[in-house]
Write a protein that holds these residues in place. Sequence first.
Motif, PDB file in Angstrom:
ATOM      1  N   ALA A  79       0.758  -1.009  -0.079  1.00 46.65           N
ATOM      2  CA  ALA A  79      -0.067  -0.054   0.093  1.00 46.65           C
ATOM      3  C   ALA A  79       0.810   1.349  -0.175  1.00 46.65           C
ATOM      4  CB  ALA A  79      -0.971  -0.011   1.057  1.00 46.65           C
ATOM      5  N   LEU A  80       2.051   1.252   0.806  1.00 41.85           N
ATOM      6  CA  LEU A  80       2.975   2.162   0.753  1.00 41.85           C
ATOM      7  C   LEU A  80       3.551   2.568  -0.516  1.00 41.85           C
ATOM      8  CD1 LEU A  80       4.568   4.526   2.414  1.00 41.85           C
ATOM      9  CD2 LEU A  80       6.088   3.085   3.156  1.00 41.85           C
ATOM     10  N   GLN A  81       3.861   1.408  -1.169  1.00 45.77           N
ATOM     11  CA  GLN A  81       4.674   1.523  -2.462  1.00 45.77           C
ATOM     12  C   GLN A  81       3.752   2.130  -3.452  1.00 45.77           C
ATOM     13  OE1 GLN A  81       7.965   1.697  -2.731  1.00 45.77           O
ATOM     14  NE2 GLN A  81       7.819   1.160  -0.475  1.00 45.77           N
ATOM     15  N   VAL A  82       2.338   1.690  -3.470  1.00 43.38           N
ATOM     16  CA  VAL A  82       1.451   2.353  -4.592  1.00 43.38           C
ATOM     17  C   VAL A  82       1.099   3.668  -4.252  1.00 43.38           C
ATOM     18  CG1 VAL A  82      -1.117   1.975  -5.087  1.00 43.38           C
ATOM     19  CG2 VAL A  82       0.125  -0.112  -4.896  1.00 43.38           C
ATOM     20  N   SER A  83       1.066   4.011  -3.063  1.00 38.97           N
ATOM     21  CA  SER A  83       0.514   5.462  -2.755  1.00 38.97           C
ATOM     22  C   SER A  83       1.909   6.374  -3.242  1.00 38.97           C
ATOM     23  CB  SER A  83       0.629   5.592  -1.257  1.00 38.97           C
ATOM     24  OG  SER A  83      -0.896   4.965  -0.730  1.00 38.97           O
ATOM     25  N   LEU A  84       2.959   5.823  -2.807  1.00 40.03           N
ATOM     26  CA  LEU A  84       4.360   6.597  -3.277  1.00 40.03           C
ATOM     27  C   LEU A  84       4.304   6.827  -4.765  1.00 40.03           C
ATOM     28  CD1 LEU A  84       7.089   5.456  -0.628  1.00 40.03           C
ATOM     29  CD2 LEU A  84       5.680   7.565  -0.591  1.00 40.03           C
ATOM     30  N   ALA A  85       4.168   5.678  -5.515  1.00 36.48           N
ATOM     31  CA  ALA A  85       4.017   5.776  -6.932  1.00 36.48           C
ATOM     32  C   ALA A  85       3.056   6.624  -7.273  1.00 36.48           C
ATOM     33  CB  ALA A  85       4.020   4.232  -7.435  1.00 36.48           C
ATOM     34  N   ALA A  86       1.920   6.840  -6.771  1.00 35.14           N
ATOM     35  CA  ALA A  86       0.798   7.649  -7.363  1.00 35.14           C
ATOM     36  C   ALA A  86       1.069   9.069  -7.066  1.00 35.14           C
ATOM     37  CB  ALA A  86      -0.480   7.089  -6.682  1.00 35.14           C
TER      38      ALA A  86
END
Length: 156
Positions: A79-86
């Motif tokens: 979830a953190l990696q998805v959020s940072l990428a977004a």
Amino acid sequence: MFNSVLMIEKALTSADVEFVTTLHGDEPVTFHVLLQPRGDQADRLLRAIDDVALGELDEAVREGEVPEGEEAVGFGERALQVSLAALRAAGSAAEGRLVSDHPLDALRDLVDEAGADEVIVLTDPHYVEEFFHRDWASRARHKVGVPVLKLFSHSE
């Protein structure tokens, strides 16, 4: 450059990303993201009560199926990696970390470390905790020396 600490509990949706990245107009923002994976049984009960208060009985029943504690760390990391990428795809600088213990202590430390201008707490509604001022935003206002903005996340 505006420095914002963004405290979240799940992956940001596209609506969440648009919401937080447009708060300061055209001014560039660097996001320092803290994500705390799901907690323990007490948290599950509070989430179920919130679901019932919102009339989401199906969600209340499914609370027992959501990974918690150590099992939630992998979900939290994704979830953190998805959020940072977004956030990066939206044109903002972003870095982040998972929080394992004492989220408000980690928040205070990150605010100091990053020289943050503000804290944005983006969560689902937590009516029981909010009523007793035990939610992250209410408690953070007493721990950090910068403005704390509380926003409700958007659904998937």
